[in-house]
Design a protein around this motif. Sequence first.
Motif, PDB file in Angstrom:
ATOM      1  N   MET A 140      23.400 -18.312  12.073  1.00  4.57           N
ATOM      2  CA  MET A 140      22.089 -18.412  11.443  1.00  4.57           C
ATOM      3  C   MET A 140      21.171 -17.377  12.073  1.00  4.57           C
ATOM      4  N   HIS A 141      21.287 -16.153  11.588  1.00  6.82           N
ATOM      5  CA  HIS A 141      20.575 -15.012  12.166  1.00  6.82           C
ATOM      6  C   HIS A 141      19.723 -14.340  11.104  1.00  6.82           C
ATOM      7  N   GLY A 142      18.518 -13.925  11.505  1.00  4.93           N
ATOM      8  CA  GLY A 142      17.656 -13.182  10.603  1.00  4.93           C
ATOM      9  C   GLY A 142      16.860 -12.139  11.342  1.00  4.93           C
ATOM     10  N   GLU A 143      16.563 -11.042  10.655  1.00  2.00           N
ATOM     11  CA  GLU A 143      15.715  -9.985  11.209  1.00  2.00           C
ATOM     12  C   GLU A 143      14.724  -9.550  10.143  1.00  2.00           C
ATOM     13  N   ALA A 144      13.515  -9.186  10.570  1.00  2.00           N
ATOM     14  CA  ALA A 144      12.486  -8.740   9.635  1.00  2.00           C
ATOM     15  C   ALA A 144      11.497  -7.855  10.362  1.00  2.00           C
ATOM     16  N   ALA A 145      10.713  -7.101   9.589  1.00  2.00           N
ATOM     17  CA  ALA A 145       9.691  -6.218  10.151  1.00  2.00           C
ATOM     18  C   ALA A 145       8.396  -6.393   9.379  1.00  2.00           C
ATOM     19  N   ALA A 146       7.278  -6.277  10.092  1.00  2.00           N
ATOM     20  CA  ALA A 146       5.955  -6.340   9.490  1.00  2.00           C
ATOM     21  C   ALA A 146       5.085  -5.250  10.100  1.00  2.00           C
ATOM     22  N   LEU A 147       3.942  -4.993   9.470  1.00  2.00           N
ATOM     23  CA  LEU A 147       3.132  -3.829   9.795  1.00  2.00           C
ATOM     24  C   LEU A 147       1.899  -4.180  10.620  1.00  2.00           C
ATOM     25  N   GLY A 148       1.479  -3.235  11.459  1.00  2.00           N
ATOM     26  CA  GLY A 148       0.166  -3.307  12.055  1.00  2.00           C
ATOM     27  C   GLY A 148      -0.887  -2.965  11.009  1.00  2.00           C
ATOM     28  N   ALA A 149      -2.150  -3.051  11.385  1.00  2.00           N
ATOM     29  CA  ALA A 149      -3.217  -2.802  10.416  1.00  2.00           C
ATOM     30  C   ALA A 149      -4.489  -2.382  11.126  1.00  2.00           C
ATOM     31  N   GLY A 150      -5.373  -1.755  10.362  1.00  2.00           N
ATOM     32  CA  GLY A 150      -6.718  -1.412  10.816  1.00  2.00           C
ATOM     33  C   GLY A 150      -7.741  -2.238  10.059  1.00  2.00           C
ATOM     34  N   THR A 151      -8.958  -2.233  10.538  1.00  2.00           N
ATOM     35  CA  THR A 151     -10.007  -3.086   9.996  1.00  2.00           C
ATOM     36  C   THR A 151     -10.935  -2.338   9.058  1.00  2.00           C
ATOM     37  N   VAL A 152     -11.236  -2.966   7.932  1.00  2.00           N
ATOM     38  CA  VAL A 152     -12.354  -2.556   7.082  1.00  2.00           C
ATOM     39  C   VAL A 152     -13.556  -3.447   7.370  1.00  2.00           C
ATOM     40  N   LEU A 153     -13.327  -4.766   7.433  1.00  2.00           N
ATOM     41  CA  LEU A 153     -14.398  -5.726   7.699  1.00  2.00           C
ATOM     42  C   LEU A 153     -13.891  -6.804   8.642  1.00  2.00           C
ATOM     43  N   ASN A 154     -14.579  -6.974   9.759  1.00  2.00           N
ATOM     44  CA  ASN A 154     -14.278  -8.048  10.697  1.00  2.00           C
ATOM     45  C   ASN A 154     -14.780  -9.367  10.116  1.00  2.00           C
ATOM     46  N   ALA A 155     -13.932 -10.378  10.087  1.00  2.00           N
ATOM     47  CA  ALA A 155     -14.267 -11.651   9.455  1.00  2.00           C
ATOM     48  C   ALA A 155     -15.060 -12.597  10.344  1.00  2.00           C
TER      49      ALA A 155
END
Length: 289
Positions: A1-16
Motif C-alpha cells: 500500500m504505497h503512494g507518491e504525489a507532488a504539490a506546488l509551492g505558491a506566492g501571495t496575492v492577498l493575505n487572508a
Amino acid sequence: MHGEAAALGAGTVLNALATGVGSAFAIDAETTASVDLDDSGTVDGDVDGAPDADTRLIRRCVERVVERFGDGQGGYVRTESEVPMAAGLKSSSAAANATVLATLSALSVPVGDDDDAVDHETACRIGVAAARDAGVTVTGAFDDASASMLGGVTVTDNAEDGLLSREAVDWDALVWTPPARAFSADADVERCERVAPMARLVADLALDGRYAEAMTVNGLAFSAALGFPTDPAVEAMPHAAGVSLSGTGPSVVAVGERVDLERVRNNWERREGDTWMTTTRTDGARVIA
C-alpha cells in the motif's frame, strides 16, 4: 500500500489574515510525499533534511484520509521539498496536499474528475482540515492550499473554504528569501486585521483579474502590519508587474517578464539570503505512483 504525489509551492496575492478572503498563485517549486500504509494503526513520519521538523501536519493528513477512505491503517509518511520551510511560500500547504494525494493513491482511491474519483478540491479540503487540526494555520489557508493543489491563481473565502475564482496566469517569478524564518501560526492577527480596508481593496482588484496590482498593494499593507521592510518591494516596483510579501513572510515575490525581473534580481542579490527565479504553474498537484 504505497503512494507518491507532488504539490506546488505558491506566492501571495492577498493575505487572508485581515478579512478571511485570500488569494495565491502556484509556482514551479515542488514538495513530494511518499506514503506507505500498514496495519499498525499509528502514523509516523519525517521531513527529508530536517530531522527536528514538526510532522504533526503530514501525519494528520494521513489519518484524515484513512478515517474517510480507509480501514484504520497506520503507516509512514516522508516528504521532500524544494519549497523552503517557514518562508511564506506555502510549504505546509504543499506538504499537506502531496500527503493527501499520496495517501489516496496508497489506498487505491482514484483522484480526478470521474464520478468514482475524489476531485482535487475535495482532496485539498482534507489537507486544510488537517492543518487546522495540527494548529499550523490561523486562517485554514484554503487560499494557499487551493493554489498549490489546483495551479494558477485562486481567490478564496477561507472562512467557508469556498473557491471564489481560479484563473491561469503565465508569469516569471523572482523570489527573495532572507535567512530568518516566520511561522504562520505566530503571526500577529490583530495587527493584520487593522489593514482590513486595504485587504478589501486587494480582494476587489483580484476578483477583477488585476492580480499583479493587487499583490503590490497587499505587500505594502502586510509588510507594515507584520513588521517587514518594504525596501525590496520598492526596488522591484519600477520593473515588476507586481511584488508582495508572500504569506506572513519573510519571502518577497515579484512577477512579470524575465528580462525585467533580472534587473530586480541584481538588486536583491546584494541582500543576505537566497534569490531565485522560477515561473508560475497551472497544472497543480499530481499523483506520481
